[in-house]
Design a protein around this motif. Structure first.
Motif, PDB file in Angstrom:
ATOM      1  N   THR A   1       0.785  -1.278   0.090  1.00  0.00           N
ATOM      2  CA  THR A   1      -0.166   0.109   0.033  1.00  0.00           C
ATOM      3  C   THR A   1       0.696   1.151   0.025  1.00  0.00           C
ATOM      4  N   PHE A   2       0.714   2.083  -1.161  1.00  0.00           N
ATOM      5  CA  PHE A   2       1.528   3.203  -1.199  1.00  0.00           C
ATOM      6  C   PHE A   2       1.063   4.598  -0.787  1.00  0.00           C
ATOM      7  N   GLY A   3       1.768   5.397  -0.426  1.00  0.00           N
ATOM      8  CA  GLY A   3       1.371   6.822  -0.256  1.00  0.00           C
ATOM      9  C   GLY A   3       1.440   7.460  -1.547  1.00  0.00           C
ATOM     10  N   LYS A   4       1.007   8.615  -1.659  1.00  0.00           N
ATOM     11  CA  LYS A   4       0.919   9.495  -2.911  1.00  0.00           C
ATOM     12  C   LYS A   4       2.441  10.001  -3.489  1.00  0.00           C
ATOM     13  N   GLY A   5       3.312   9.660  -2.601  1.00  0.00           N
ATOM     14  CA  GLY A   5       4.655  10.368  -3.279  1.00  0.00           C
ATOM     15  C   GLY A   5       5.077  11.705  -2.614  1.00  0.00           C
ATOM     16  N   ILE A   6       6.427  11.733  -2.627  1.00  0.00           N
ATOM     17  CA  ILE A   6       7.212  13.171  -2.543  1.00  0.00           C
ATOM     18  C   ILE A   6       8.071  13.335  -3.789  1.00  0.00           C
ATOM     19  N   THR A   7       7.818  14.634  -4.418  1.00  0.00           N
ATOM     20  CA  THR A   7       8.761  14.824  -5.529  1.00  0.00           C
ATOM     21  C   THR A   7       9.997  15.671  -4.591  1.00  0.00           C
ATOM     22  N   LEU A   8      11.126  14.942  -4.820  1.00  0.00           N
ATOM     23  CA  LEU A   8      12.452  15.818  -4.427  1.00  0.00           C
ATOM     24  C   LEU A   8      13.240  16.104  -5.582  1.00  0.00           C
ATOM     25  N   SER A   9      13.449  17.593  -5.371  1.00  0.00           N
ATOM     26  CA  SER A   9      14.627  18.035  -6.207  1.00  0.00           C
ATOM     27  C   SER A   9      15.780  18.443  -5.531  1.00  0.00           C
TER      28      SER A   9
END
Lengths: 117, 113
Positions: free
Chosen positions: A106-114
């Motif tokens: 079960t995944f979260g929606k994610g974080i975009t890391l720059s």
């Protein structure tokens, strides 16, 4: 049912600095597995680190470490000495320890890391 | 050691058509799971195959079906495509229950027009 929440949609870090990505989850189970996956533009999900809930010690893998707070149901990822190649989307995921019917992630929606040079 | 291989990498289909996506698991893995990842979202579990049988299924309609072959490779079939089926479809393989984690492929980008 278990849920995984990643409330920060985006984060930015200066190269060589440290960044922490947050994740919380909800479950009624006492034992489970937690994962952080990295998804670069190539789209392939790459396992970064894995934590077993019954283990008190926080998992570490080179520059990556977690802060696992079981009572708070929190599972954050710390990236030290950030590199340009760390830029990607990061997903927190939960897996039950029970076999068979509960072996999905079960995944979260994610974080975009720059990463800024 | 080959990882998980998915084909095709990109696909464009028309609404109402049917599509088949393919996955070859990592060597030594016997379990295949399929996930749907909409743009900007986390992957959602579709179903898992082990010993050529569907072991677990997520909240997806019957239009989504699958198959696992004796060599552990797998297919995902979607019938009567809808615009909302446009997504990245990821295949993940594991050894047994996957306690060590799953190995993912690079996915198939399906666009329904």
């Amino acid at each position: 049912a278990q849920t995984v929440t990643q409330s920060q949609p985006e984060m930015s870090v200066q190269e060589a600095e440290t960044v922490t990505l947050s994740c919380t989850y909800d479950t009624s189970e006492s034992d489970y597995y937690l994962f952080w996956y990295k998804q670069p533009p190539s789209r392939q999900m790459i396992l970064v680190i894995r934590q077993e809930a019954y283990k008190q010690q926080n998992a570490t893998e080179n520059r990556f470490s977690v802060n696992f707070q079981k009572a708070a149901k929190s599972f954050s990822l710390k990236i030290s000495d950030s590199q340009l190649g760390d830029a990607a989307m990061y997903f927190c995921a939960y897996r039950s320890v029970f076999t068979g019917a509960n072996s999905k992630l079960t995944f979260g929606k994610g974080i975009t890391l720059s990463v800024r040079p | 050691d080959a990882g998980v291989t998915q084909s095709p990498t990109h696909l464009i289909k028309t609404r109402g058509q049917q599509v088949t996506l393919r996955c070859s698991p990592k060597s030594g893995h016997d379990t295949v799971s399929w996930y749907q990842q909409a743009l900007g979202q986390g992957p959602q579990f579709i179903f898992q195959y082990y010993e050529e049988e569907e072991r677990q299924r997520g909240n997806f309609p019957d239009r989504f079906s699958g198959h696992q072959f004796p060599n552990y490779s797998s297919e995902l079939n979607v019938n009567a495509l809808l615009l909302g089926d446009s997504a990245l479809y990821l295949c993940a393989s594991s050894r047994g229950q996957g306690y060590d984690g799953y190995t993912f492929g690079s996915g198939t980008r399906l666009t329904v027009v």
